[in-house]
Design an enzyme around this catalytic site. Sequence first.
Site, PDB file in Angstrom:
ATOM      1  N   HIS A 174      -1.500 -20.878  -0.597  1.00  0.00           N
ATOM      2  CA  HIS A 174      -0.150 -20.045  -0.234  1.00  0.00           C
ATOM      3  C   HIS A 174       0.793 -19.780  -1.319  1.00  0.00           C
ATOM      4  CE1 HIS A 174      -1.166 -21.331   3.694  1.00  0.00           C
ATOM      5  NE2 HIS A 174      -0.201 -21.122   4.134  1.00  0.00           N
ATOM      6  N   GLU A 214      11.818   2.298  14.443  1.00  0.00           N
ATOM      7  CA  GLU A 214      11.338   3.563  13.800  1.00  0.00           C
ATOM      8  C   GLU A 214       9.195   3.394  14.884  1.00  0.00           C
ATOM      9  OE1 GLU A 214       9.531   2.802   9.780  1.00  0.00           O
ATOM     10  OE2 GLU A 214       9.245   0.196  10.351  1.00  0.00           O
ATOM     11  N   ARG A 256      -8.141 -19.801  -1.927  1.00  0.00           N
ATOM     12  CA  ARG A 256      -6.743 -20.172  -1.255  1.00  0.00           C
ATOM     13  C   ARG A 256      -5.880 -21.172  -1.149  1.00  0.00           C
ATOM     14  NH1 ARG A 256      -5.134 -21.575   3.560  1.00  0.00           N
ATOM     15  NH2 ARG A 256      -4.177 -20.143   5.162  1.00  0.00           N
ATOM     16  N   ARG A 260       8.349   4.195  -5.154  1.00  0.00           N
ATOM     17  CA  ARG A 260       8.543   2.901  -3.483  1.00  0.00           C
ATOM     18  C   ARG A 260       7.692   1.700  -3.713  1.00  0.00           C
ATOM     19  NH1 ARG A 260       7.683   5.183   2.267  1.00  0.00           N
ATOM     20  NH2 ARG A 260       5.274   5.563   1.345  1.00  0.00           N
ATOM     21  N   LYS A 296       6.359  -1.753   1.905  1.00  0.00           N
ATOM     22  CA  LYS A 296       5.100  -1.246   2.382  1.00  0.00           C
ATOM     23  C   LYS A 296       4.027  -2.625   2.065  1.00  0.00           C
ATOM     24  CE  LYS A 296       3.042   3.038   3.126  1.00  0.00           C
ATOM     25  NZ  LYS A 296       3.529   3.158   4.459  1.00  0.00           N
ATOM     26  N   TYR A 330       0.591  -1.366   0.113  1.00  0.00           N
ATOM     27  CA  TYR A 330      -0.220   0.533   0.419  1.00  0.00           C
ATOM     28  C   TYR A 330       0.736   1.791  -0.035  1.00  0.00           C
ATOM     29  CZ  TYR A 330       0.639   0.991   4.913  1.00  0.00           C
ATOM     30  OH  TYR A 330       1.526   1.090   6.303  1.00  0.00           O
ATOM     31  N   LEU A 347      11.292   0.794   7.911  1.00  0.00           N
ATOM     32  CA  LEU A 347      10.460   1.833   6.096  1.00  0.00           C
ATOM     33  C   LEU A 347      11.128   2.956   5.805  1.00  0.00           C
ATOM     34  CD1 LEU A 347       8.525   1.384   4.165  1.00  0.00           C
ATOM     35  CD2 LEU A 347       7.273   3.177   5.159  1.00  0.00           C
TER      36      LEU A 347
HETATM   37  N1  PDD Z   1       2.811   4.733   7.094  1.00  0.00           N
HETATM   38  N2  PDD Z   1       6.839   3.578   8.918  1.00  0.00           N
HETATM   39  C1  PDD Z   1       6.521   2.868   8.824  1.00  0.00           C
HETATM   40  C2  PDD Z   1       6.117   1.489   9.615  1.00  0.00           C
HETATM   41  C3  PDD Z   1       5.353   3.956   8.605  1.00  0.00           C
HETATM   42  O1  PDD Z   1       3.741   2.846   8.341  1.00  0.00           O
HETATM   43  C4  PDD Z   1       4.995   4.842   7.361  1.00  0.00           C
HETATM   44  C5  PDD Z   1       4.065   5.218   6.802  1.00  0.00           C
HETATM   45  C6  PDD Z   1       6.094   5.568   7.882  1.00  0.00           C
HETATM   46  C7  PDD Z   1       6.397   6.763   7.048  1.00  0.00           C
HETATM   47  O2  PDD Z   1       6.429   6.565   6.003  1.00  0.00           O
HETATM   48  P1  PDD Z   1       5.854   7.834   4.717  1.00  0.00           P
HETATM   49  O3  PDD Z   1       6.559   9.200   5.671  1.00  0.00           O
HETATM   50  O4  PDD Z   1       6.160   7.694   4.170  1.00  0.00           O
HETATM   51  O5  PDD Z   1       4.948   8.184   4.887  1.00  0.00           O
HETATM   52  C8  PDD Z   1       6.928   4.882   8.619  1.00  0.00           C
HETATM   53  C9  PDD Z   1       1.365   5.109   6.613  1.00  0.00           C
HETATM   54  C10 PDD Z   1       1.417   6.652   6.685  1.00  0.00           C
HETATM   55  C11 PDD Z   1       0.383   4.442   7.471  1.00  0.00           C
HETATM   56  O6  PDD Z   1       0.097   3.331   8.042  1.00  0.00           O
HETATM   57  O7  PDD Z   1      -0.952   5.064   7.844  1.00  0.00           O
END
Ligand code: PDD
Length: 287
Positions: free
Chosen positions: A102, A182, A100, A52, A149, A33, A207
């Site tokens: 895997h 993070e 379904r 990304r 992501k 996403y 991330l």
């Molecule tokens: N999340 N680290 C994680 C684990 C994240 O889920 C996010 C963003 C970030 C920051 O990434 P960016 O600057 O590209 O938004 C870092 C989004 C906003 C979410 O899950 O809603």
Amino acid sequence: MPRIAYVNGAYVPHSEAAVHIEDRGYQFADGVYEVCEVRHGFIVDLSRHLDRLDRSLSELRIDWPMSRAALILVIREVLRRNRVRNGLFYLQVTRGVARRDHVFPAKGMPPSLVVTAKRTDAAAIAKKNAEGIAAITVPENRWDRVDIKSVGLLPNVLARQRAKEFGAQEAIFVDTDGMVKEGAATNVWIVDGEGTLLTRPAEHGILRGITRTTLMDVAKPLGLKIEEKAFSVEEMYAAREVFVTAATSICFPVVSIDGKTIGNGHPGSIAQNIREAFFDIAEKTLI
Ligand code: PDD
């Protein structure tokens, strides 16, 4: 005005938008996403978010659901139909619908694409910026590929919920060496005693946030020094400022962590200066 979502080729009322029960995103979290900010009628940092997305898809060997140009048209249309000028869009691509199993479905199964948009609550964001937020630390318990992501966010969900139960707004993952990774949905930054901004290197284990990348462009003209260097929880507690970055919030000051006051307990000037300069420097794509 009813909210509209894009789901696999159709613009549908948000309240009726649905995917198949055998969508692999639903069954296996087999998808990725992006969340992207929209401000004053511009999409912020769209190219970096789509780059990304491309990386996440290729790491998981999921095909693009359509061309990049077509996806931009869909994003714009969703924003227009929802009349979002200040808010965000969410897009999700999964490996698609299949019985379904895997292992990957047979080649040629189309990936699923969902795009939604919403307005953000400007007053709530302004309050967080003015007052700062509280955070807690939690042990890292996620998989090794958090650089992708992926929609598999269960540890992040549990961590944020834990933060909420402690009266905080963010949870910060800490590795087994006591070093900060993070936030549950943000990257973490500190300002040390010399005024240098520190953030963990993004080669592995976090991330690579788009806001984090653009912040580096913003810091230069402000004369701020940045080091991509891991820091410990103790260093974070002792920092002059702590803030977290994400597309949804740009940069929220953190004024307390695990019940300890950060700096003087008020949002710092560096986070504020960065936030104010951010939109001017970031890439802006007209809706
Ligand atoms: N999340 N680290 C994680 C684990 C994240 O889920 C996010 C963003 C970030 C920051 O990434 P960016 O600057 O590209 O938004 C870092 C989004 C906003 C979410 O899950 O809603």
